[in-house]
Design an enzyme around this catalytic site. Sequence first.
Site, PDB file in Angstrom:
ATOM      1  N   ASP A  50       0.816  -1.178   0.000  1.00 51.70           N
ATOM      2  CA  ASP A  50       0.000   0.000   0.000  1.00 51.70           C
ATOM      3  C   ASP A  50       0.870   1.256   0.000  1.00 51.70           C
ATOM      4  O   ASP A  50       1.891   1.307   0.670  1.00 51.70           O
ATOM      5  CB  ASP A  50      -0.800  -0.098   1.303  1.00 51.70           C
ATOM      6  CG  ASP A  50      -1.910   0.872   1.355  1.00 51.70           C
ATOM      7  OD1 ASP A  50      -1.619   2.039   1.623  1.00 51.70           O
ATOM      8  OD2 ASP A  50      -3.058   0.443   1.120  1.00 51.70           O
ATOM      9  N   ARG A 424       2.629 -25.244  50.829  1.00 57.63           N
ATOM     10  CA  ARG A 424       2.767 -26.668  51.121  1.00 57.63           C
ATOM     11  C   ARG A 424       3.845 -26.930  52.180  1.00 57.63           C
ATOM     12  O   ARG A 424       4.639 -27.842  52.047  1.00 57.63           O
ATOM     13  CB  ARG A 424       3.089 -27.443  49.831  1.00 57.63           C
ATOM     14  CG  ARG A 424       2.525 -28.848  49.835  1.00 57.63           C
ATOM     15  CD  ARG A 424       3.209 -29.751  48.832  1.00 57.63           C
ATOM     16  NE  ARG A 424       2.561 -31.049  48.842  1.00 57.63           N
ATOM     17  CZ  ARG A 424       3.130 -32.164  48.444  1.00 57.63           C
ATOM     18  NH1 ARG A 424       4.357 -32.164  47.972  1.00 57.63           N
ATOM     19  NH2 ARG A 424       2.500 -33.294  48.473  1.00 57.63           N
ATOM     20  N   LYS A 457      11.410 -38.609  38.436  1.00 59.11           N
ATOM     21  CA  LYS A 457      10.328 -37.611  38.384  1.00 59.11           C
ATOM     22  C   LYS A 457      10.790 -36.419  39.208  1.00 59.11           C
ATOM     23  O   LYS A 457      10.994 -36.523  40.420  1.00 59.11           O
ATOM     24  CB  LYS A 457       9.051 -38.218  38.966  1.00 59.11           C
ATOM     25  CG  LYS A 457       7.874 -37.249  39.023  1.00 59.11           C
ATOM     26  CD  LYS A 457       6.620 -37.988  39.506  1.00 59.11           C
ATOM     27  CE  LYS A 457       5.463 -37.057  39.768  1.00 59.11           C
ATOM     28  NZ  LYS A 457       4.331 -37.746  40.409  1.00 59.11           N
ATOM     29  N   ASP A 459      10.072 -33.052  40.763  1.00 53.38           N
ATOM     30  CA  ASP A 459       8.907 -32.259  41.168  1.00 53.38           C
ATOM     31  C   ASP A 459       9.337 -30.866  41.636  1.00 53.38           C
ATOM     32  O   ASP A 459      10.511 -30.631  41.966  1.00 53.38           O
ATOM     33  CB  ASP A 459       8.191 -33.010  42.311  1.00 53.38           C
ATOM     34  CG  ASP A 459       6.717 -32.705  42.383  1.00 53.38           C
ATOM     35  OD1 ASP A 459       6.279 -31.710  41.769  1.00 53.38           O
ATOM     36  OD2 ASP A 459       5.992 -33.460  43.068  1.00 53.38           O
ATOM     37  N   ASN A 461       7.022 -28.069  43.930  1.00 55.93           N
ATOM     38  CA  ASN A 461       5.658 -27.790  44.381  1.00 55.93           C
ATOM     39  C   ASN A 461       5.412 -26.388  44.908  1.00 55.93           C
ATOM     40  O   ASN A 461       4.405 -26.162  45.575  1.00 55.93           O
ATOM     41  CB  ASN A 461       5.251 -28.813  45.441  1.00 55.93           C
ATOM     42  CG  ASN A 461       4.933 -30.153  44.803  1.00 55.93           C
ATOM     43  OD1 ASN A 461       4.033 -30.247  43.980  1.00 55.93           O
ATOM     44  ND2 ASN A 461       5.699 -31.174  45.138  1.00 55.93           N
ATOM     45  N   ASP A 527      -2.105 -32.825  38.334  1.00 57.93           N
ATOM     46  CA  ASP A 527      -2.432 -33.684  39.472  1.00 57.93           C
ATOM     47  C   ASP A 527      -3.877 -34.152  39.408  1.00 57.93           C
ATOM     48  O   ASP A 527      -4.285 -35.001  40.199  1.00 57.93           O
ATOM     49  CB  ASP A 527      -2.213 -32.934  40.787  1.00 57.93           C
ATOM     50  CG  ASP A 527      -0.759 -32.980  41.204  1.00 57.93           C
ATOM     51  OD1 ASP A 527       0.003 -33.737  40.591  1.00 57.93           O
ATOM     52  OD2 ASP A 527      -0.390 -32.254  42.144  1.00 57.93           O
TER      53      ASP A 527
HETATM   54  C1  DGJ Z   1       2.917 -33.220  43.342  1.00 57.42           C
HETATM   55  C2  DGJ Z   1       2.934 -34.113  42.135  1.00 57.42           C
HETATM   56  O1  DGJ Z   1       2.319 -33.486  41.063  1.00 57.42           O
HETATM   57  C3  DGJ Z   1       2.308 -35.449  42.480  1.00 57.42           C
HETATM   58  O2  DGJ Z   1       2.225 -36.258  41.345  1.00 57.42           O
HETATM   59  C4  DGJ Z   1       3.121 -36.094  43.561  1.00 57.42           C
HETATM   60  O3  DGJ Z   1       4.389 -36.424  43.071  1.00 57.42           O
HETATM   61  C5  DGJ Z   1       3.227 -35.169  44.774  1.00 57.42           C
HETATM   62  N1  DGJ Z   1       3.682 -33.861  44.394  1.00 57.42           N
HETATM   63  C6  DGJ Z   1       4.152 -35.740  45.804  1.00 57.42           C
HETATM   64  O4  DGJ Z   1       4.361 -34.880  46.834  1.00 57.42           O
END
Ligand code: DGJ
Length: 727
Positions: A50, A424, A457, A459, A461, A527
């Site tokens: 344009d 937690r 695994k 994690d 939290n 979870d």
């Molecule tokens: C949070 C995770 O998402 C769960 O699958 C499990 O591993 C718990 N923590 C354990 O504390």
Amino acid sequence: MIKFIGNYIKIDTKNTTLLLEIINKRVVKRYYGSKIRDDKDENVFRGFFDESIEFSSSTDDTTYDNTMMSSNGDGANIEFMVKLYTNNNIVSRFIYDSCELVDINEGYTNFPHSYDKKETIKFIYNDVVSGVKLYHYLSTYEDMDVMSSFLELDNTSNELVHINRLMSLQLDFDTSEGTIYTLDGAWTKERFLSKNHVSNTTFKISSVSGASSNVHNPFMMLEIKNQGFYGTNLVYSGNHLELVDMIPVGKMRLLTGLNDYYFDYKLEPNKTFKSPEAIFTFGVDSDSITFNMHRFIKRHIIREDFREMDRPILINNWEATYFDFTKEKLLSLATKAKSLGIELFVLDDGWFSGRKDDHSSLGDWFDNREKTGGLENLSKSLKDLGMKFGLWVEPEMISEDSELFRKHPEYMMRIPNVKPLEKRFQQMLDLTNKEVENYVIEVLSDLFKKVNVDYVKWDCNRYLIDIYSNSNTDLHEYHYRYIKALYNILYTLTTRFPHVLFESCSAGGNRFDLGMMYFFPQAWCSDNTDAFDRLYIQEGTLYAYPQNTMGAHVSITPNHQTEGSVYIDSRFNVAAFGAFGYELDLLKLKKEDLKAIKNQVSFYKKYRDIFQRGDYYRINSVFDSNNFGWISVNKNKTKALATIVIQKFKMNTLKLKFYLKGLNKDYKYKVSVRNQDNLKEAREFVMYGDALMSYGLDFGNLFYQETTRALNSYSFASRLLIIERVK
Ligand code: DGJ
């Protein structure tokens, strides 16, 4: 393919073109969309544009220019990509200098990036205010229809430069309205698809928690009328920011990158700073964005050794026992799992130090032998049984009630003399302290070696709140430096244990992103294991991430999180579209359920490569349709598996059509329904690919069977289709 045609730079992938032009010392985006042809004569592009753009480009106001990079001194009243300041200036003005083709490919490093870029062009800019240089890298992955983008700031001045914002990608469009799709949520409802039609305003998603977050995933998709769909994602796991700024002159700017929230990075002279990589793709519909993103991640983000790897079927003891287990219980669970064909046993939280609930012991990664009977013995027993062994850890954390805290209170991230906020009942480690980083690396290396893990695994939290460091980390760089330290830990451990399969987890899916995926090829999705909720969580997740990256488990009914009930084979039909496993007490199941599980496991093994690595398409969508499904098709389109679902059974609604996708229209396919226990008769028929995709399948009757109606006390009904080419 990157071509220089007169004043233009044409960047092509198999089906897309990004056309740039250098105008008035700016790099201007002229077009990005479906592939257009070219010529040696640059005038073949001229007619596209344009007059008004030409006019505006000759002024100093860049508002009307669709530039590929912008800063706060550009003279445009719109969000921008770069913001720097020095002692004397708060504005920067970058002037384009030159560009060159470069090779920036590198192997596995301690900062995530994509592998095997086909071509890269580097644009060089000079800031006339501070004297620093800026490099913009654009790369292509030709067959994938994907490109990537990031910036690098090179402090060529002789003073300290503060970086307040250095984003990764800017895409401008000639419109001020669009539909924006994002993946939003919270704990147990991660990555629900949101669709917002937006005009003449600014749309923003971000995270400020130090993680990519379950609130807003960094993936974004933008639909522009008469153009198509644009998908973006960021290869980063910390705070991110995505902005779509629109002004009523018919102008939209999309930005993605590091969040500028508490970001003030000090760049000394002769030092450089790179933004994380953003990836982007164009497609004619949303299926193409998903398709391109999946193929790209599988090939260019996941580590080589895990790309074609069959992900093992696992049993995780968390929802089976929580913290309450003994070595006998674990072994009987594993033995039962083995008899059903399950391949990997994962010991979740509660195996270490004095950990009997979630109030203590994080940081003390030492075997509680009383409970486990010795991890190395447990690991050996499992291997003797013919199973792999996996272990849960949460290494970024510290409990106030722990040996680690008693010995090293300074390792905890907390503000002196202020009671830290609890999440937690736990706190975070200050990973920016090198001593802490080394502690985590060494304590885990010893553990993994001693117990001979096959799978971990990882994690996490909680997130960053009481930000402080006893090692003098600059707090305005803290979020970024935390992620850098985390990446270095992940890099070191994955390099020391190259064959261990790591799965990231963050209170479910709080860190489901490409940064983590670069190190850890799987992530726990949520979870919430209720298969009805998982329909939403998984379809949302699969918008942006491939099946084999998404941890998905069959758990017990009534579900522990929602108390909802789902039929055992429907739970399978949903979880089978991910990195599959079980998370329930097999020792408490009825005979029929154990029989169903045994059949599921052998079925999944038979079709594992299609479930995990097939090309995935949505058949309608859970977010806007009562009947919908997912289909995964193998590379040569000879086999496919589809889960079809009716969310709510409605009386007298027999015409429930499912239009399959991704098949070869010329092939003849046999379609059969997996013999679930609740089906009296297995159905089978033959149709051509074109009919399956255009005429569709009418499954009203099948869902209406007497047996099925009885099952409608469950939250939804589903079937698994096997589609195989016949001659
Ligand atoms: C949070 C995770 O998402 C769960 O699958 C499990 O591993 C718990 N923590 C354990 O504390």
